[in-house]
Design an enzyme around this catalytic site. Structure first.
Site, PDB file in Angstrom:
ATOM      1  N   THR A 178       0.041  -0.343   1.585  1.00  0.00           N
ATOM      2  CA  THR A 178      -0.768  -0.609   0.338  1.00  0.00           C
ATOM      3  C   THR A 178       0.207  -1.404  -0.674  1.00  0.00           C
ATOM      4  OG1 THR A 178      -2.229   1.145   0.898  1.00  0.00           O
ATOM      5  CG2 THR A 178      -2.135   0.096  -1.507  1.00  0.00           C
ATOM      6  N   HIS A 207       0.591  -5.112   0.234  1.00  0.00           N
ATOM      7  CA  HIS A 207      -0.498  -5.730  -0.028  1.00  0.00           C
ATOM      8  C   HIS A 207      -0.489  -6.290  -1.387  1.00  0.00           C
ATOM      9  CE1 HIS A 207      -2.314  -5.428   4.159  1.00  0.00           C
ATOM     10  NE2 HIS A 207      -2.287  -4.033   4.026  1.00  0.00           N
TER      11      HIS A 207
END
Length: 342
Positions: free
Chosen positions: A40, A43
């Site tokens: 995450t 990203h």
């Protein structure tokens, strides 16, 4: 205090001075010791399509951490100053049907630490006491820092009883590798892990995989023949989010097989639903951790001798975050740790 911040709506991260969080009466202030880098976080750093939709800047990143309790609010009784703690990164509403029924991991109003609110890539982080997990037995700091992804692995791996079963795990990322260690510890007979990255397949071997299979040169059917499996795999753990991995898994499951799916696909894809129906295959979606049964299981597994430390392949001073993120993004590493005590 120092923190890793997504300051602008563009690729990159910035080490910045931000105000120290102020805990409320039901909150805990934690001095961060170590943090783990998650997909995450990658990203958000690259500012891809998902990040642009999910994140508002500025934001302090991070949800994998271990720290020491520095202060507690007046209503807090479950932890004390000085306790070593990790944190559940899903903050739930406490009021919906699932929360009121004790199924907090199914809360529709979940807010993610380091995604929907400021996170733990900082010298201090504040959390509701209900999201704090105190380590009551000795645990290595690096391992405690990755309890969040370890919990994903445990939640997925223990979705179905594994004793004596043949297990196929597609995806040898850090969570897939930890899942291999968990199902082996839980009594699986054969554990096959697939990937295309040899360094990650080697991590799977260290974690106890019976066979780490490079699917760029061999097939899951080859693995079945090598292990002498006549009817297919009993349990599948899909960790990659890749359409071809899910299809291979379905093609190699026994009738009545059970699949737990953690990998997040980048887009919709087709599967052979007729095979799922006629083979009576169960497919279960997994997201996060059960609060807090999974956390209890994690601590007990470590007390029982489970070793997940081989999945940690890099350790960096938090000021060297760019190099740490580059290694984490290489698709060759395991978990990467940032040290906030230096």
């Amino acid at each position: 205090m120092k923190a890793l911040v997504k300051e602008k709506a563009e690729p990159g991260l910035w080490l910045a001075d931000v105000p120290e969080p102020r805990p409320g009466p039901a909150d805990v202030l934690i001095r961060v010791l170590r943090t783990g880098i998650c997909g995450t976080d990658l990203h958000i750093r690259s500012w891809d399509g998902w990040a642009r939709e999910a994140v508002s800047t500025p934001l302090v990143l991070g949800h994998e951490f271990v720290g020491e309790v520095a202060a507690v609010g007046g209503e807090v009784q479950t932890v004390a100053v000085g306790d070593l703690v990790s944190g559940e990164g899903h903050l739930v509403c406490g009021e919906c049907r699932n929360c009121l029924a004790g199924r907090r991991h199914l809360c529709r109003g979940t807010i993610g630490l380091g995604v929907g609110r400021d996170g733990a890539f900082a010298e201090y982080v504040a959390l509701p006491a209900t999201n704090v997990w105190a380590h009551r037995t000795p645990v290595d700091l690096d391992v405690a820092a990755i309890f969040d992804p370890f919990g994903n692995a445990v939640h997925t791996a223990l979705s179905f009883p594994a004793v004596g079963e043949d297990v196929l795990i597609t995806g040898a990322g850090p969570i897939g590798v930890m899942a291999a260690a968990v199902v082996r510890h839980a009594g699986a007979r054969n554990v096959v892990v697939t990937d295309v990255s040899e360094p990650r397949l080697e991590l799977a071997r260290k974690a106890g995989a019976s066979l780490a299979l490079n699917v760029s040169t061999a097939t899951v059917a080859d693995a079945q023949r090598e292990l002498g499996l006549r009817e297919g795999f009993d349990i599948g753990l899909e960790m990659s989010g890749r359409p071809e991995a899910m299809r291979d898994m379905l093609d190699n499951m026994t009738h009545g097989g059970r699949i737990a799916m953690l990998g997040l696909p980048a887009e919709e894809f087709a599967v052979d639903w007729a095979r799922i129906v006629t083979s009576m295959i169960t497919v279960k979606g997994i997201y996060g951790r059960e609060m807090y049964e999974t956390w209890y299981a994690m601590s007990v597994l470590l007390e029982g001798g489970l070793d997940i430390s081989p999945v940690i392949t890099g350790r960096y001073d938090y000021r060297d975050f760019d190099a740490a993120f580059d290694e984490a993004a290489s698709a060759r590493s395991g978990k990467i740790i940032l040290d906030w005590t230096v």
